[in-house]
Every structure is written in C-alpha cells, then in structure tokens.
Motif scaffolding. Structure first.
Motif, PDB file in Angstrom:
ATOM      1  N   GLU A   8       0.809  -1.216   0.000  1.00  0.00           N
ATOM      2  CA  GLU A   8       0.000   0.000   0.000  1.00  0.00           C
ATOM      3  C   GLU A   8       0.844   1.269   0.000  1.00  0.00           C
ATOM      4  O   GLU A   8       0.569   2.210  -0.727  1.00  0.00           O
ATOM      5  CB  GLU A   8      -0.925  -0.019   1.223  1.00  0.00           C
ATOM      6  CG  GLU A   8      -1.721   1.264   1.447  1.00  0.00           C
ATOM      7  CD  GLU A   8      -2.781   1.500   0.396  1.00  0.00           C
ATOM      8  OE1 GLU A   8      -3.123   2.675   0.159  1.00  0.00           O
ATOM      9  OE2 GLU A   8      -3.258   0.527  -0.190  1.00  0.00           O
ATOM     10  N   ARG A  11       2.160   2.121  -3.451  1.00  0.00           N
ATOM     11  CA  ARG A  11       1.260   2.180  -4.593  1.00  0.00           C
ATOM     12  C   ARG A  11       0.903   3.603  -4.984  1.00  0.00           C
ATOM     13  O   ARG A  11       0.578   3.879  -6.123  1.00  0.00           O
ATOM     14  CB  ARG A  11      -0.048   1.451  -4.269  1.00  0.00           C
ATOM     15  CG  ARG A  11       0.100   0.005  -3.977  1.00  0.00           C
ATOM     16  CD  ARG A  11      -1.244  -0.537  -3.584  1.00  0.00           C
ATOM     17  NE  ARG A  11      -1.094  -1.833  -2.919  1.00  0.00           N
ATOM     18  CZ  ARG A  11      -2.029  -2.401  -2.205  1.00  0.00           C
ATOM     19  NH1 ARG A  11      -3.180  -1.798  -2.047  1.00  0.00           N
ATOM     20  NH2 ARG A  11      -1.816  -3.573  -1.642  1.00  0.00           N
ATOM     21  N   GLU A  25      -6.394   2.336  -2.477  1.00  0.00           N
ATOM     22  CA  GLU A  25      -7.278   1.167  -2.550  1.00  0.00           C
ATOM     23  C   GLU A  25      -8.688   1.535  -2.108  1.00  0.00           C
ATOM     24  O   GLU A  25      -9.676   1.128  -2.726  1.00  0.00           O
ATOM     25  CB  GLU A  25      -6.727   0.038  -1.676  1.00  0.00           C
ATOM     26  CG  GLU A  25      -7.582  -1.217  -1.708  1.00  0.00           C
ATOM     27  CD  GLU A  25      -6.961  -2.370  -0.955  1.00  0.00           C
ATOM     28  OE1 GLU A  25      -7.697  -3.030  -0.183  1.00  0.00           O
ATOM     29  OE2 GLU A  25      -5.752  -2.621  -1.144  1.00  0.00           O
ATOM     30  N   TYR A  63      -2.793  -1.926  -7.465  1.00  0.00           N
ATOM     31  CA  TYR A  63      -3.537  -2.095  -6.229  1.00  0.00           C
ATOM     32  C   TYR A  63      -4.198  -3.462  -6.105  1.00  0.00           C
ATOM     33  O   TYR A  63      -4.380  -3.968  -4.999  1.00  0.00           O
ATOM     34  CB  TYR A  63      -4.625  -1.010  -6.128  1.00  0.00           C
ATOM     35  CG  TYR A  63      -4.058   0.391  -6.085  1.00  0.00           C
ATOM     36  CD1 TYR A  63      -3.848   1.048  -4.877  1.00  0.00           C
ATOM     37  CD2 TYR A  63      -3.705   1.056  -7.265  1.00  0.00           C
ATOM     38  CE1 TYR A  63      -3.316   2.324  -4.835  1.00  0.00           C
ATOM     39  CE2 TYR A  63      -3.172   2.326  -7.232  1.00  0.00           C
ATOM     40  CZ  TYR A  63      -2.975   2.960  -6.018  1.00  0.00           C
ATOM     41  OH  TYR A  63      -2.427   4.219  -5.980  1.00  0.00           O
TER      42      TYR A  63
END
Length: 234
Positions: A8, A11, A25, A63
C-alpha cells in the motif's frame, strides 16, 4: 503468473491524476461501489473504472491483481461498513443479533455489490475480524468448540444467503419488483377457499409479510435454537 501486488505505501501515485485525485485502494473500492450501484456488475470494468478515476486502467493493477481481486476487496469493504462502530456488550444473544443485522443491512444497502460478493470468501481483514467476533461471542457464551463452529457456520451462511436473496430482489427493474410484490394481492389473495383453503385463509397475512425480509425472523429462530442448546445440561 500474476504480478505481485505492490504494498500500500508504495502504490500511491507520485502525482495526482488530471482531476487532482490521488489514488488509493479505498478510493478505488468506493468508486467501484458507486459504479455497481449505478450500472450493475456488467458496467464494472477496468476501463470504465479507470475513466471514473481519471486514471489509466493499468494503474488499477498496482492495487489489485485483477478485477476478481477487486471484487474480494468490495465484499470486505461491505463487512467493514457493517462492523464500523460495533462493540460487544457481553450479552451473547444481543451481540450475535447485532452482528447479523448489521451485515445483512450493509449488503442490502449495496444490492448490486451484494449479488456479486455474498458467495465469496475474501480472507481480508474485515472478514477475518467478523469471523473472529462471531466465534468469540459463541465461545465466551460457553458453547463447546464443535457447537461453536456449527452455529457459526449456520449463522454466517444464513446471513449471507438472506442478504443475497434480498439484494437480488432489489436489483430487479422497479416494474418487475412491483409486479412480484403485487402478486400476493393480485393472485394469492383471490384464490378460492374451495381449491386453496390454506392459502386463502393466510392471504392477508401473506400479502403483508412476504414483501419484507424474513431474515430477522430466521435469525431469531437460530438464536432460539442456540439458546436452547446452551441451556440443556450436558
């Protein structure tokens, strides 16, 4: 072989999209939920989602491993919404009822997403938290482990099954939904006692009850059964 999902923290786009959006996300899942609500499952594609986010569709694969992985994230998000703000009270029956009603309501609030996800096992954080909560409620109440697992199985499957059934009705075109509901008055209520005596006597009650969800009733029946087991000396 699928590409590994980027963690995460790695990303996030270094630059916002043209519209000033910074992808995450959570934002992708929220946008997907909106698209499902507006266009149904057939309208949820990587291309359309990219357009809605003002991002290249390929960015989504930073993601999620694919659209199926996104589907699992959507299902997990609904469970997260259900659990938000819930805290156990220590009264096992009240707690189990609250969890069930919350999960059912969260799915029915997003019927298109519910139809897509109620039969999936996500293995994600919110689903695991819900499973842990239900198992802990039952074990703390004093149910033996085999009974805990059996009741947990019935509870989860019943909740999701009713969510799927009720959501499927809500995804019907409004005219079809009204026609189905009117059937209890236009057909069932007019059957003669001579040929259908039991339907005829129950028709007024059926017309009122059959257009609502049976989940609360079924849930109470499950809780009654579990409570009777718990009270039975072993």
């Amino acid at each position: 072989m699928p590409k590994p999902v980027v963690p995460e923290e790695k990303r996030r786009r270094r630059r916002p999209t043209k519209s000033g959006t910074v992808l995450s996300e959570r934002l992708i899942v929220e946008t997907a939920l909106r698209m499902l609500r507006e266009h149904g499952s057939a309208g949820l594609t990587a291309r359309r989602l990219g357009l809605a986010l003002d991002a290249d569709p390929s960015t989504l694969y930073r993601y999620f491993r694919g659209m199926d992985d996104l589907t699992l994230a959507i299902g997990d998000a609904l469970i997260g919404q259900a659990l938000e703000g819930w805290r156990p009270t220590g009264e096992w029956r009240d707690d189990l009822r609250a969890v069930g009603l919350r999960i059912h309501a969260a799915y029915v609030a997003h019927p298109q997403a519910a139809v897509l996800t109620t039969n999936r096992v996500t293995g994600r954080a919110n689903e695991l938290a819900a499973d842990e909560a239900v198992l802990d409620i039952l074990r703390t109440a004093g149910f033996p482990l085999p009974d805990t697992v059996r009741i947990y199985h019935a509870f989860i499957d019943q909740t999701l099954a009713f969510a799927a059934l009720d959501a499927a009705s809500l995804t019907l075109p409004s005219a079809s939904l009204r026609a189905d509901e009117d059937m209890w008055r236009s057909t069932y209520a007019r059957l003669p006692r001579r040929t259908h005596p039991r339907i005829a006597e129950a028709a007024p009650l059926l017309a009122n009850r059959m257009v609502t969800s049976a989940y609360p009733t079924a849930l109470e029946m499950l809780l009654d059964s579990a409570a009777a087991e718990l009270a039975t000396p072993r």
